[in-house]
Write a protein that holds these residues in place. Sequence first.
Motif, PDB file in Angstrom:
ATOM      1  N   GLU A  35       0.562   5.908   0.471  1.00 11.22           N
ATOM      2  CA  GLU A  35      -0.164   7.171   0.598  1.00 11.22           C
ATOM      3  C   GLU A  35       0.562   8.157  -0.286  1.00 11.22           C
ATOM      4  OE1 GLU A  35      -0.610  11.282   1.727  1.00 11.22           O
ATOM      5  OE2 GLU A  35       1.232  10.128   2.028  1.00 11.22           O
ATOM      6  N   SER A  54       0.836  -1.192   0.000  1.00 13.09           N
ATOM      7  CA  SER A  54       0.000   0.000   0.000  1.00 13.09           C
ATOM      8  C   SER A  54       0.872   1.244   0.000  1.00 13.09           C
ATOM      9  CB  SER A  54      -0.917   0.002   1.229  1.00 13.09           C
ATOM     10  OG  SER A  54      -1.724  -1.152   1.249  1.00 13.09           O
ATOM     11  N   TYR A  56      -2.718   5.893   9.060  1.00  6.57           N
ATOM     12  CA  TYR A  56      -3.341   7.049   8.426  1.00  6.57           C
ATOM     13  C   TYR A  56      -4.818   7.179   8.778  1.00  6.57           C
ATOM     14  CZ  TYR A  56       0.903   6.811   5.636  1.00  6.57           C
ATOM     15  OH  TYR A  56       2.206   6.760   5.235  1.00  6.57           O
ATOM     16  N   LYS A  57      -5.300   8.391   8.620  1.00 10.52           N
ATOM     17  CA  LYS A  57      -6.722   8.721   8.789  1.00 10.52           C
ATOM     18  C   LYS A  57      -7.219   9.338   7.488  1.00 10.52           C
ATOM     19  CE  LYS A  57      -6.574   7.791  13.246  1.00 10.52           C
ATOM     20  NZ  LYS A  57      -6.060   6.454  13.346  1.00 10.52           N
ATOM     21  N   GLU A  58      -8.526   9.358   7.299  1.00 10.92           N
ATOM     22  CA  GLU A  58      -9.116  10.001   6.118  1.00 10.92           C
ATOM     23  C   GLU A  58      -8.613  11.442   6.041  1.00 10.92           C
ATOM     24  OE1 GLU A  58     -10.814   9.564   2.751  1.00 10.92           O
ATOM     25  OE2 GLU A  58     -11.260   7.988   4.186  1.00 10.92           O
ATOM     26  N   ASN A  83      -7.299   2.594  -5.580  1.00  7.79           N
ATOM     27  CA  ASN A  83      -7.620   3.425  -4.422  1.00  7.79           C
ATOM     28  C   ASN A  83      -8.204   2.549  -3.323  1.00  7.79           C
ATOM     29  OD1 ASN A  83      -6.778   5.530  -5.995  1.00  7.79           O
ATOM     30  ND2 ASN A  83      -8.699   6.618  -5.982  1.00  7.79           N
ATOM     31  N   CYS A  84      -7.927   2.916  -2.092  1.00  9.34           N
ATOM     32  CA  CYS A  84      -8.417   2.159  -0.944  1.00  9.34           C
ATOM     33  C   CYS A  84      -8.663   3.114   0.218  1.00  9.34           C
ATOM     34  CB  CYS A  84      -7.413   1.077  -0.535  1.00  9.34           C
ATOM     35  SG  CYS A  84      -5.827   1.687   0.110  1.00  9.34           S
ATOM     36  N   ALA A  85      -9.215   2.574   1.278  1.00 10.39           N
ATOM     37  CA  ALA A  85      -9.414   3.343   2.507  1.00 10.39           C
ATOM     38  C   ALA A  85      -8.062   3.548   3.183  1.00 10.39           C
ATOM     39  CB  ALA A  85     -10.349   2.583   3.443  1.00 10.39           C
ATOM     40  N   PRO A  86      -7.965   4.541   4.057  1.00  6.49           N
ATOM     41  CA  PRO A  86      -6.713   4.722   4.806  1.00  6.49           C
ATOM     42  C   PRO A  86      -6.354   3.451   5.571  1.00  6.49           C
ATOM     43  CG  PRO A  86      -8.199   6.566   5.186  1.00  6.49           C
ATOM     44  CD  PRO A  86      -8.975   5.526   4.433  1.00  6.49           C
TER      45      PRO A  86
END
Length: 151
Positions: free
Chosen positions: A110, A108, A138-140, A131-134
């Motif tokens: 960021e 993954s 990490y946070k949104e 794309n994926c969630a944090p």
Amino acid sequence: MDIKVDDLSSAEIANFLEEHIRDMKAVSPPESNHALDLDGLKKSEITFWTVWDDSILIGCGAIKELSANHAEIKSMRTGVSHRGKGIASMLLQHILNEAKLRSYRRVSLETGSMPFFEPARNLYTKYGFKNCAPFDPYKEDPNSVFMTKEL
């Protein structure tokens, strides 16, 4: 071109990373800047590579082990005068091959959401990142794009 594991001790890599940090600070607000400095990259869970054209440092990248089956790409950078020559692709392929050798099942990353980061997002998409969630830690964040690839 040669890709080498780097111990982060040379003045060349220190200067190269300082330029990277300056760029990240110029385009990302402080709360959204996740670039690691020299000390942050000297952790046992991080392997750092540099790319050399003879004796000229032209790129760098790292992988950070998050768990036994998940790693994060960090500090991908190509020197300004060497961009657009396939160096980032070569290094990303190297890192992904290393991740497979280490039996990671997922890699993954960021990166920024701003136009400055569009070439990076395009590169990662080209290599199958989605794309994926944090992911931890990490946070949104509207200034971040999180991407992942199953291996």
